[in-house]
Design an enzyme around this catalytic site. Structure first.
Site, short mmCIF file in Angstrom:
data_model
loop_
_atom_site.label_atom_id
_atom_site.label_comp_id
_atom_site.label_asym_id
_atom_site.label_seq_id
_atom_site.Cartn_x
_atom_site.Cartn_y
_atom_site.Cartn_z
N LYS A 175 0.85 -1.19 0.00
CA LYS A 175 0.00 0.00 0.00
C LYS A 175 0.89 1.25 0.00
O LYS A 175 1.47 1.61 1.02
CB LYS A 175 -0.92 0.03 1.22
N GLY A 228 7.41 4.77 7.67
CA GLY A 228 6.56 5.95 7.82
C GLY A 228 6.86 6.67 9.10
O GLY A 228 7.92 6.48 9.73
N THR A 232 2.45 6.92 13.06
CA THR A 232 1.78 5.85 12.31
C THR A 232 2.25 4.49 12.81
O THR A 232 1.46 3.55 12.92
CB THR A 232 2.08 5.99 10.80
N GLY A 233 3.54 4.38 13.14
CA GLY A 233 4.08 3.13 13.67
C GLY A 233 3.35 2.72 14.94
O GLY A 233 3.03 1.54 15.13
N GLU A 250 10.14 0.94 10.17
CA GLU A 250 11.21 1.89 9.87
C GLU A 250 10.57 3.27 9.97
O GLU A 250 9.78 3.65 9.11
CB GLU A 250 11.74 1.70 8.45
N CYS A 284 14.48 10.39 6.06
CA CYS A 284 14.49 10.02 7.48
C CYS A 284 15.89 10.07 8.07
O CYS A 284 16.05 10.14 9.28
CB CYS A 284 13.88 8.63 7.63
N GLU A 384 10.81 15.86 13.98
CA GLU A 384 11.22 15.68 12.58
C GLU A 384 10.49 16.73 11.73
O GLU A 384 9.26 16.74 11.69
CB GLU A 384 10.83 14.27 12.16
P1 NAD Z 1 3.08 8.38 7.15
O1 NAD Z 1 3.33 7.63 8.41
O2 NAD Z 1 2.15 9.51 7.19
O3 NAD Z 1 2.54 7.39 6.03
C1 NAD Z 1 3.22 6.18 5.71
C2 NAD Z 1 2.22 5.19 5.18
O4 NAD Z 1 1.36 4.78 6.24
C3 NAD Z 1 1.31 5.72 4.08
O5 NAD Z 1 1.15 4.74 3.08
C4 NAD Z 1 0.02 5.97 4.81
O6 NAD Z 1 -1.11 5.92 3.98
C5 NAD Z 1 0.02 4.83 5.81
N1 NAD Z 1 -0.83 5.01 6.99
C6 NAD Z 1 -1.22 6.16 7.58
N2 NAD Z 1 -2.01 5.91 8.64
C7 NAD Z 1 -2.11 4.57 8.75
C8 NAD Z 1 -2.78 3.69 9.65
N3 NAD Z 1 -3.51 4.16 10.67
N4 NAD Z 1 -2.68 2.37 9.47
C9 NAD Z 1 -1.93 1.88 8.45
N5 NAD Z 1 -1.30 2.65 7.55
C10 NAD Z 1 -1.37 3.99 7.69
O7 NAD Z 1 4.52 8.79 6.63
P2 NAD Z 1 4.85 9.70 5.37
O8 NAD Z 1 4.48 11.07 5.78
O9 NAD Z 1 4.30 9.11 4.12
O10 NAD Z 1 6.43 9.53 5.27
C11 NAD Z 1 7.29 10.26 6.02
C12 NAD Z 1 7.75 9.51 7.25
O11 NAD Z 1 8.39 8.30 6.87
C13 NAD Z 1 8.78 10.27 8.02
O12 NAD Z 1 8.52 10.20 9.40
C14 NAD Z 1 10.08 9.56 7.70
O13 NAD Z 1 11.09 9.71 8.65
C15 NAD Z 1 9.62 8.17 7.57
N6 NAD Z 1 10.59 7.39 6.78
C16 NAD Z 1 11.41 6.50 7.43
C17 NAD Z 1 12.36 5.76 6.72
C18 NAD Z 1 13.24 4.78 7.42
O14 NAD Z 1 13.96 4.05 6.76
N7 NAD Z 1 13.23 4.72 8.74
C19 NAD Z 1 12.47 5.93 5.35
C20 NAD Z 1 11.63 6.85 4.71
C21 NAD Z 1 10.68 7.57 5.45
#
Ligand code: NAD
Length: 497
Positions: A175, A228, A232-233, A250, A284, A384
């Site tokens: 997704k 993400g 969200t995690g 991650e 990130c 962040e």
């Molecule tokens: P986000 O957490 O908003 O979204 C990530 C994904 O989660 C999307 O596909 C979103 O639709 C989905 N999502 C949102 N709510 C959800 C829920 N309740 N249940 C299941 N899925 C859900 O993150 P973003 O804004 O798309 O990306 C940026 C974030 O990602 C930053 O915090 C960044 O640090 C992190 N990131 C981390 C790494 C790593 O390797 N650690 C790499 C890239 C990005």
């Protein structure tokens, strides 16, 4: 163009017919629509992955067979590199030179790497550990994996999740983030064209709070992996707990970039520019906290500002653009709110901190921004920002530098800058971060495990460590005595023979 999504080998619309618009963050032009899935669509995708795992050929192929599909997929993606990189740049806003010369070649290398790595899985030597029987250890796929990915490196993050899961025989529902789904759909097409059996990879577009949540709660899914935000995690861990799913996370970062007194100043300044502004700071591992020894700070800032002013904003599709728009107007608004917060908390804004409205009235730009005199507890030093904003902090002793660097909830990545090997290793050991670079910031290879400490999550992307996340060890015991009553049975009932 109305795009469709991939479920069970078919390209389909959402059951309801609902769609979501995809727009360019540079000029708001339309990039078409994608299906806006609901729970019922997610269930269809999960059922397809379940069927493919329980009965389909993919998990039953020998590693060589899966490797052949991966090698073919890498070759197809290489042939389509130009068009996929352009699509990524249009949809995400990242510069074409980054998409075409960095993200896509690395993604292709990831596929090639996993084709080989999937053939090297090992479990312990079997043996007679009890004396009476042989124990065999098998490393098996976890099952159906829901992979949820972010918008900053859409196709690359998709491959970091999907490749290690698929190569060991799992089936996947991917997704992608709602605003950057296009290259993940292309990835589905690449794998389909490479001969991946139907249902082994499904690409489901739709809102995370609904379809991502379904992946976490549905009992037919065995594991959820997310790249993400930390918030969200947390939601995913909670939602997945109902069915005790394996979770791999991650999450966010707030990377320290520690410049010791003896550092090569020119190298540190170059490192800060690329480490801080890579992907518009939407990374990130971005070097957002420049923690500089007090003896160097004034000089460091002076050189840094000179370089920052040379960064060229513009159309991401132009090869001479260094910084494109952020991914969306929402992200632009969020970054500018952090800038306001920084100012109100007393940090000194040296440059930037604005949009580029006059030049690009429709673009989600934030001008490269540097704050000086940032205190470790300020919001901009703790949270962040995910935009082109650098904070300069100061330290005087080694211990103070380490305390500031470690003084955040995150633990993803950081770097140290020094010419002294002892300082480098002492600092690298003391930093509570999953990736630590010395005299550079960012480099990762397909072989290098990448993942966080603390609230940056757990599990690894890349490298062979990631294969452990997507496999489970089974032990099989085979009795060798052939006796009905074994020597130890008396401990449960009766007397010894
Ligand atoms: P986000 O957490 O908003 O979204 C990530 C994904 O989660 C999307 O596909 C979103 O639709 C989905 N999502 C949102 N709510 C959800 C829920 N309740 N249940 C299941 N899925 C859900 O993150 P973003 O804004 O798309 O990306 C940026 C974030 O990602 C930053 O915090 C960044 O640090 C992190 N990131 C981390 C790494 C790593 O390797 N650690 C790499 C890239 C990005």
């Amino acid at each position: 163009m109305d795009h469709t999504m991939l479920i069970g080998g078919e390209w389909v619309a959402a059951e309801s017919g609902a769609t979501m618009a995809v727009v360019s963050p540079f000029d708001r032009s339309s990039l078409g629509t994608v299906p806006k899935s609901a729970r019922e669509d997610a269930r269809k995708a999960i059922d397809a992955a379940r069927e493919a795992f329980d009965k389909g050929p993919w998990p039953r192929l020998p590693p060589r067979g899966r490797a052949e599909v991966f090698l073919k997929a890498a070759q197809i993606l290489q042939e389509r590199l130009g068009s996929v990189a352009e699509l990524e740049s249009r949809n995400q806003g990242k510069t074409i030179k980054q998409a075409a010369d960095a993200d896509l070649p690395f993604t292709i290398d990831n596929l090639n790497f996993y084709a080989g790595a999937g053939r090297t899985l090992e479990a312990k030597n079997p043996g007679e550990f009890t004396g009476d029987g042989t124990t065999i250890f098998r490393r098996e796929p976890v099952g159906v994996v829901g992979s949820v990915t972010p918008w900053n490196y859409p196709i690359m993050m998709a491959v970091w999740k999907v490749a290690p899961a698929l190569i060991v025989g799992n089936t996947v529902v991917l997704k992608p983030a709602s605003n950057t789904p296009l290259t993940s759909l292309e990835l589905g097409r690449v794998f389909q064209d490479a001969g991946l059996p139907k249902g082994a990879l499904n690409v489901l577009t739709g809102p995370g709070a609904e379809v991502g949540d379904e992946l976490c709660r549905n009992p037919k899914v065995d594991m959820v992996s997310l790249t993400g935000d930390t918030a969200t995690g947390r939601k995913i861990m909670e939602a997945a707990s109902g069915t005790v799913k394996r979770v791999q996370l991650e999450l966010g970062g707030k990377a320290p970039f520690v410049v010791f007194e003896d550092a090569d100043l020119a190298a540190a300044v170059e490192g800060a520019i690329v480490g801080g502004f890579v992907n518009g700071g939407q990374d990130c591992t971005a070097a957002t906290r420049l923690i500089v020894h007090q003896s160097l700070r004034a000089k460091f800032v002076q050189h840094l500002l000179k370089r920052v002013k040379e960064i060229r904003l513009g159309d991401p599709l132009s090869r001479s653009t260094d910084l494109g728009p952020l991914v969306s107007l929402n992200q632009q608004k969020s970054v500018l709110e952090f800038v306001d917060k920084g100012k109100s908390e007393g940090a000194k804004l040296l440059v930037g901190g604005t949009d580029a409205h006059t030049r690009y009235p429709k673009g989600a730009f934030v001008v490269p921004t540097v704050f000086d005199a940032v205190a470790p507890d300020m919001t901009i030093a703790q949270r962040e920002i995910f935009g082109p904003v650098l904070d300069v902090l100061e330290f005087s002793t080694f211990d103070e530098a380490i305390a500031i660097a470690n003084g955040v909830d995150y633990g993803l990545a950081g770097s140290v800058w020094t010419e002294d090997v002892r300082t480098a290793l002492k600092a690298a050991n003391a930093l509570r971060f999953g990736d630590v670079w010395v005299n550079d910031h960012l480099p990762l290879g397909s072989e290098t495990p990448h993942g966080g400490f603390k609230q940056s999550g757990f599990g690894k992307d890349l490298g062979t460590d990631s294969l452990n996340d997507y496999t489970v060890v089974k032990n099989i015991y085979i009795d060798l005595t052939g006796q009905a009553r074994k020597g130890w049975h008396y401990t449960v009932y009766g007397d010894p023979a």
